[in-house]
Design a protein around this motif. Structure first.
Motif, PDB file in Angstrom:
ATOM      1  N   VAL A 158       0.675   4.540   0.715  1.00 40.87           N
ATOM      2  CA  VAL A 158       1.510   5.423   1.525  1.00 40.87           C
ATOM      3  C   VAL A 158       0.896   5.514   2.919  1.00 40.87           C
ATOM      4  CG1 VAL A 158       2.244   7.821   1.841  1.00 40.87           C
ATOM      5  CG2 VAL A 158       2.406   6.761  -0.414  1.00 40.87           C
ATOM      6  N   MET A 206       4.318   0.581  -1.328  1.00 41.32           N
ATOM      7  CA  MET A 206       5.180   1.017  -2.434  1.00 41.32           C
ATOM      8  C   MET A 206       5.874  -0.149  -3.111  1.00 41.32           C
ATOM      9  SD  MET A 206       7.399   4.249  -1.363  1.00 41.32           S
ATOM     10  CE  MET A 206       6.634   5.336  -0.242  1.00 41.32           C
ATOM     11  N   HIS A 241       3.524  -1.004  -5.876  1.00 37.94           N
ATOM     12  CA  HIS A 241       2.876   0.051  -6.665  1.00 37.94           C
ATOM     13  C   HIS A 241       3.901   0.904  -7.384  1.00 37.94           C
ATOM     14  CE1 HIS A 241      -0.867  -0.867  -4.632  1.00 37.94           C
ATOM     15  NE2 HIS A 241      -1.473  -0.056  -5.488  1.00 37.94           N
ATOM     16  N   VAL A 278       4.706   5.999  -7.355  1.00 34.77           N
ATOM     17  CA  VAL A 278       4.584   6.748  -6.100  1.00 34.77           C
ATOM     18  C   VAL A 278       5.563   7.922  -6.084  1.00 34.77           C
ATOM     19  CG1 VAL A 278       4.708   6.599  -3.587  1.00 34.77           C
ATOM     20  CG2 VAL A 278       3.850   4.657  -4.900  1.00 34.77           C
ATOM     21  N   TYR A 290      -1.285  12.130  -1.411  1.00 35.72           N
ATOM     22  CA  TYR A 290      -1.476  10.680  -1.225  1.00 35.72           C
ATOM     23  C   TYR A 290      -2.769  10.358  -0.473  1.00 35.72           C
ATOM     24  CZ  TYR A 290       3.276  10.250  -2.907  1.00 35.72           C
ATOM     25  OH  TYR A 290       4.404  10.308  -3.682  1.00 35.72           O
TER      26      TYR A 290
END
Ligand code: ADP
Ligand code: ASP
Ligand code: MG
Length: 417
Positions: free
Chosen positions: A263, A361, A364, A367, A412
């Motif tokens: 992020v 993102m 991943h 999130v 984050y």
């Protein structure tokens, strides 16, 4: 020797003292032997004042006259800065959009730049003269001044940089770069040394007004090396004239960023409103029936949520529009009611859209779940959600804005150590 476009925003030129300070920034680059064009905004608050006068004169004003009036703030600053430069021995001349010309389309109030003739500017570079250009304005096909939408001087600057093939475009503002979130909202926000075009584009369109969206698009398309930096730094402090690594944030291609976080930042946009149509027929064509007339009325619809109907016949449709457009949207919907077919329309203003942005993102998972959990722990209710490959946007009640931004910023790991 290089060619540099320097842009100064409203707070950077808010009074004569600050304009003098800007002149020193410009002189530093001129003394270093660079060719310089400067783009200026109106003094802080001036454009708002002019917009207010137009509304007072007539709520339904003509967009061409709006542009005549609201573009005036930039004209004043261009003349003042050219004068301040001459005063300290720098050859300079002011330029309005129509004199260059910066050609735009005919969408008065939100015009797009179509073409810039860089010839006259390049001619002035040749004689060592600084061109001080009014941002935010151009010349429409009707030969009238057209403005580029609020915050449009950023776009003027990047477009001019592309037109004269500048080596760099420096956006000087009241913060020393792009931060992980608005530093006014979260003092723990960290300055990013680099941010990718794509992420900056999302951040800007999701509310981070540090750069106008269109300016980022242009920088990306034309590969303009764009830095965001502070005009409040001492113009002659060490490193200020460093050509390759000026202090600030570089907006660049993704592959220039070595350490990519999952992020990168949190953005927010206040003043969203939610509109719900209750008991709409669940049949093909109903969305077109609702959003067609809204689009024709130039209303920007954002998040859209349609429930699955229980009985296969009737459903609810919920969406967001800018708060300022609610009355217009309700009027459009009432008019289209016979053809859409719904029971009641409800609206609620004062919402905020908070967004989590990051290129990481893409690769991943989890999130979004992290965001939902963090907001739930603070008892913040989520009203709508939209996602794309590199962002998650969440609609919440306005009073929770600061809490939500700070919560997400911290969850984050973006907080300054
Ligand atoms: P200018 O008048 O120089 O164009 P703006 O007010 O348009 O300046 O933009 C600068 C402001 O953007 C900052 O003062 C800051 O509050 C706000 N801002 C919002 N999000 C961010 C962010 N992520 N990083 C830096 N500034 C941000
Ligand atoms: N002065 C204009 C505005 O306030 C343009 C800008 O500042 O970029 O929107
Ligand atoms: Mg701005």
């Amino acid at each position: 020797m290089a060619r540099i476009v320097m842009k100064f925003g409203g707070t950077s030129v808010a009074d004569i003292g600050r304009i003098r300070n800007v002149a020193r920034h410009v002189k530093r680059e001129v003394d270093a032997g660079h060719e310089v064009a400067v783009v200026v905004s109106a003094m802080a608050g001036k454009t708002n004042e002019l917009v207010g006068w137009m509304r007072e004169a007539s709520p339904m004003h003509d967009a061409r006259e709006y542009d005549t009036v609201v573009s005036a703030g930039e004209q004043i600053v261009s003349g003042l800065l050219a004068t301040a430069l001459q005063h300290i021995g720098v050859d300079a001349r002011s330029w309005q959009g129509w004199q260059i010309p910066i050609r735009t389309d005919n969408a008065h109030g939100a015009a797009r730049i179509q073409e810039i003739d860089g010839a006259k500017l390049i001619e002035r570079f040749g004689i060592g003269q600084v061109a001080v250009i009014s941002g935010f304005q151009g010349l429409g096909p009707d030969n009238r001044i057209a403005t580029l939408g609020r915050g449009g001087s950023d776009t003027s600057a990047v477009a001019i940089a592309a037109a004269v093939k500048a080596d760099r475009c420096d956006i000087y503002t009241d913060v020393d770069g792009v931060y992980t979130t608005d530093p006014r909202m979260e003092p723990k926000a960290r300055r990013l040394s680099k941010v990718s075009f794509e992420e900056m584009l999302e951040m800007a369109s999701l509310g981070a007004k540090v750069l106008q969206v269109r300016s980022v698009e242009l920088a990306m398309v034309h590969k303009v090396r764009t830095f965001v930096r502070s005009s409040f730094d001492d113009p002659d402090a060490p490193g200020m004239g460093d050509f390759d690594n000026p202090p600030g944030t570089l907006i660049c291609d993704e592959d220039e960023i070595v350490e990519q976080q999952v992020v990168t930042g949190i953005a927010y946009a206040k003043d969203e409103a939610q509109i719900s149509l209750r008991r709409v027929a669940d049949r093909p064509g109903v969305s077109a029936g609702i959003f067609g007339p809204l689009a024709e009325a130039n209303i920007n619809v954002d998040m859209i949520v349609q429930n699955i109907s229980e009985d296969g016949a009737l459903t609810d449709m919920t969406f967001t529009v800018p708060s300022g457009d609610v009355d217009k949207a309700l009027a459009v919907l009432e008019k289209a009611k016979p053809s859409i077919g719904f029971d009641v329309v409800q609206s609620e203003a004062g919402m905020t859209k908070v967004s989590v942005i990051g290129i990481g993102m893409r690769s991943h998972a989890g999130v979004a779940a992290t965001a939902f959990r963090a907001l739930a722990d603070k008892a913040i209710n989520i009203r709508a959600i939209t996602t794309s490959e590199i962002k998650i946007s969440i609609l919440i009640d306005g009073p929770y804005t600061e809490l939500a931004v700070r919560t997400l910023h911290s969850v984050y790991g973006l907080d300054k150590q």
